[in-house]
Write a protein that holds these residues in place. Structure first.
Motif, short mmCIF file in Angstrom:
data_model
loop_
_atom_site.label_atom_id
_atom_site.label_comp_id
_atom_site.label_asym_id
_atom_site.label_seq_id
_atom_site.Cartn_x
_atom_site.Cartn_y
_atom_site.Cartn_z
N ALA A 199 1.05 -1.23 0.12
CA ALA A 199 0.08 0.07 -0.09
C ALA A 199 0.85 1.26 -0.10
O ALA A 199 2.27 1.21 0.40
N GLY A 200 0.46 2.30 -0.59
CA GLY A 200 1.20 3.50 -0.51
C GLY A 200 1.37 3.88 -1.86
O GLY A 200 1.42 3.11 -2.85
N ALA A 201 1.25 5.37 -2.11
CA ALA A 201 1.72 5.74 -3.60
C ALA A 201 3.08 5.20 -4.14
O ALA A 201 3.23 5.29 -5.52
N GLY A 202 4.11 5.03 -3.22
CA GLY A 202 5.14 4.12 -3.94
C GLY A 202 5.03 3.01 -4.74
O GLY A 202 5.97 2.62 -5.69
N TRP A 203 3.85 2.43 -4.85
CA TRP A 203 3.53 1.19 -5.68
C TRP A 203 3.07 1.47 -7.00
O TRP A 203 2.76 0.62 -7.61
N ASP A 204 2.66 2.71 -6.95
CA ASP A 204 1.76 2.91 -8.17
C ASP A 204 2.72 2.97 -9.43
O ASP A 204 3.89 3.17 -9.42
N GLY A 205 2.23 2.35 -10.40
CA GLY A 205 2.73 1.99 -11.60
C GLY A 205 3.70 0.83 -11.75
O GLY A 205 4.31 0.41 -12.69
N LEU A 206 4.11 0.21 -10.47
CA LEU A 206 4.92 -1.03 -10.48
C LEU A 206 4.26 -2.20 -10.72
O LEU A 206 3.05 -2.38 -10.38
N GLU A 207 4.96 -3.02 -11.68
CA GLU A 207 4.54 -4.44 -11.70
C GLU A 207 4.72 -5.28 -10.67
O GLU A 207 5.96 -5.44 -10.08
N LEU A 208 3.53 -5.94 -10.33
CA LEU A 208 3.63 -6.77 -8.75
C LEU A 208 3.38 -8.24 -9.27
O LEU A 208 2.76 -8.55 -10.31
N PRO A 209 4.08 -9.01 -8.43
CA PRO A 209 3.60 -10.58 -8.78
C PRO A 209 2.18 -10.89 -8.57
O PRO A 209 1.44 -9.95 -7.86
N SER A 210 1.79 -11.79 -9.13
CA SER A 210 0.27 -12.17 -9.15
C SER A 210 -0.15 -12.35 -7.82
O SER A 210 -1.41 -12.14 -7.46
N TYR A 211 0.71 -12.80 -7.00
CA TYR A 211 0.04 -13.07 -5.46
C TYR A 211 0.05 -11.82 -4.64
O TYR A 211 -0.24 -11.99 -3.51
N VAL A 212 0.55 -10.76 -5.05
CA VAL A 212 0.74 -9.59 -4.26
C VAL A 212 -0.51 -8.99 -4.51
O VAL A 212 -1.09 -8.60 -5.50
N HIS A 213 -1.32 -8.63 -3.26
CA HIS A 213 -2.45 -7.64 -3.36
C HIS A 213 -2.02 -6.04 -3.20
O HIS A 213 -1.08 -5.69 -2.48
N ARG A 214 -3.06 -5.20 -3.96
CA ARG A 214 -2.67 -3.80 -3.86
C ARG A 214 -4.07 -3.01 -3.77
O ARG A 214 -4.69 -2.39 -4.49
N PRO A 215 -4.37 -2.86 -2.22
CA PRO A 215 -5.37 -2.07 -1.87
C PRO A 215 -5.18 -0.72 -2.15
O PRO A 215 -4.27 -0.15 -1.76
N ALA A 216 -6.08 0.07 -2.82
CA ALA A 216 -5.80 1.31 -3.02
C ALA A 216 -6.41 2.25 -2.09
O ALA A 216 -5.69 3.36 -2.28
N THR A 217 -7.13 1.93 -1.20
CA THR A 217 -7.66 2.77 -0.21
C THR A 217 -7.51 2.29 1.09
O THR A 217 -7.21 0.92 1.38
N LEU A 218 -7.86 2.90 2.10
CA LEU A 218 -7.87 2.29 3.65
C LEU A 218 -8.96 1.43 3.80
O LEU A 218 -8.72 0.29 4.20
#
Length: 288
Positions: free
Chosen positions: A256-275
Motif C-alpha cells: 500500500a502507499g503511493a510508492g507502488w503506483d505503476g510498479l509491476e507486482l507478482p500475481s500473488y501480491v494484493h494492492r489495496p488502493a484505499t484504507l
C-alpha cells in the motif's frame, strides 16, 4: 501461540532486561514456562506489556503503570456515528490546523479523539487528518519552518488512534504491518491498525525502516493472515524484494502507499488502493 522473552522484547521495542525487571518488580511476567524452565509469553501477556509500554511512554510511573496495565481498557461506548459532511470536515481541519499552529497539543488530541469517536477512524483519517497533515507538510517544504508543528500534530493524531482498545486473543494474527526499508512515514499503518481494532481484528505494526530480512523473519514466525508493506515513494518500494517472499500458504502479501503506483507486482501480491480496501482485505481473510 507463545513467545520467548527476546521475541516479545522485539515486538514491543524494549530491552529483554526491561521485561525481566517488570517481571521481578511488578509481576508482569509470562504465564507459562517450558519443562526446562524457560519463560514463554502468551498473547494476553503481550497485551498487558503493550499497555505497560504505552503508559510508561506517557510518563506514568512504572509502579502505577503496572497496576493500570493489568486491567483491560474500557471499550468505547457504542454510539450512532453521524456522517462527516464536507462542511464538517473543512471546519474540523481548520480547528486542527489552528491548534497545531498554536502548538496546543491537548486541544489537538481532544479534537482527534472526538472525531474518531463520532465518525470512526476511516472518516476522520481520510477527511480530516490526512488533508491537515499534508498542509502542514507542505508548509515545512515551502518555508523550511514548522517542523515542530507537524510533529506535534502527528503525535496528537497518533495518540488518538492508539486510544482505540486493541483486540486480543488466541488464533491467527489478522495483520502484520510494516514499512519498506528506509520508509519513515508509518502513521498510515497506525491508522489502518486502529481501523482494524474497530473491526475487532488483531494486528501488529513493525514500524519504520524495516529491513527486508527482518520483515521476512517476522512473517515466518507470526504467520499473519495478511502482511502489508507501506511505501510512499517509488524508490522505497523498489527496495522490498517481493519475489523472495513468494506465495506463502496461509498469508496474503499486500502492498500500500503511493510508492507502488505503476510498479509491476507478482500475481500473488494484493494492492489495496484505499484504507477501506485494506480493511476489507483483512476482514475477508479472517472471516466474520
Amino acid at each position: 501461540m507463545t513467545y520467548t522473552p527476546r521475541a516479545v522484547a522485539g515486538m514491543l521495542g524494549v530491552a529483554p532486561t526491561t521485561l525481566r525487571t517488570w517481571d521481578q518488580r511488578y509481576g508482569l511476567g509470562p504465564s507459562l514456562r517450558t519443562d526446562g524452565g524457560h519463560r514463554r509469553y502468551e498473547d494476553a501477556d503481550v497485551e498487558v506489556l503493550r499497555r505497560m509500554v504505552v503508559l510508561t511512554g506517557q510518563g506514568v510511573a512504572a509502579s502505577s503503570a503496572a497496576v493500570l496495565a493489568r486491567h483491560e481498557p474500557q471499550t468505547r461506548p457504542s454510539v450512532a456515528r453521524s456522517p462527516l459532511t464536507w462542511q464538517n470536515a473543512i471546519s474540523a481541519q481548520r480547528s486542527l490546523l489552528a491548534a497545531a499552529k498554536r502548538l496546543d497539543e491537548p486541544t489537538m488530541s481532544d479534537l482527534a479523539d472526538q472525531l474518531i469517536t463520532d465518525h470512526g477512524v476511516v472518516s476522520a483519517w481520510e477527511a480530516v487528518f490526512v488533508p491537515a497533515l499534508v498542509e502542514l507538510g507542505e508548509l515545512v517544504a515551502d518555508t523550511g519552518q514548522g517542523v515542530e508543528i507537524e510533529h506535534l500534530a502527528s503525535g496528537s493524531v497518533l495518540f488518538a488512534l492508539r486510544g482505540i482498545p486493541r483486540a486480543s486473543g488466541p488464533g491467527v494474527l489478522s495483520a502484520l504491518l510494516s514499512c519498506a526499508p528506509d520508509e519513515q512515514h508509518w502513521l498510515p499503518l497506525e491508522a489502518l491498525g486502529a481501523a482494524l481494532s474497530e473491526q475487532g481484528r488483531t494486528w501488529r505494526n513493525l514500524g519504520a525502516r524495516v529491513p527486508a530480512d527482518a520483515l521476512y523473519d517476522a512473517v515466518t514466525r507470526l504467520r499473519p493472515a495478511v502482511a502489508l508493506v507501506w511505501a510512499h515513494r517509488r524508490e522505497l518500494a523498489l527496495r522490498v524484494p517481493l519475489e523472495e517472499f513468494g506465495a506463502r500458504p496461509g498469508t496474503v502479501l499486500a502492498v500500500a502507499g503511493a510508492g507502488w503506483d505503476g510498479l509491476e507486482l507478482p500475481s500473488y501480491v494484493h494492492r489495496p488502493a484505499t484504507l477501506t480496501e485494506a480493511i476489507r482485505l483483512v476482514v475477508d481473510r479472517t472471516g466474520s
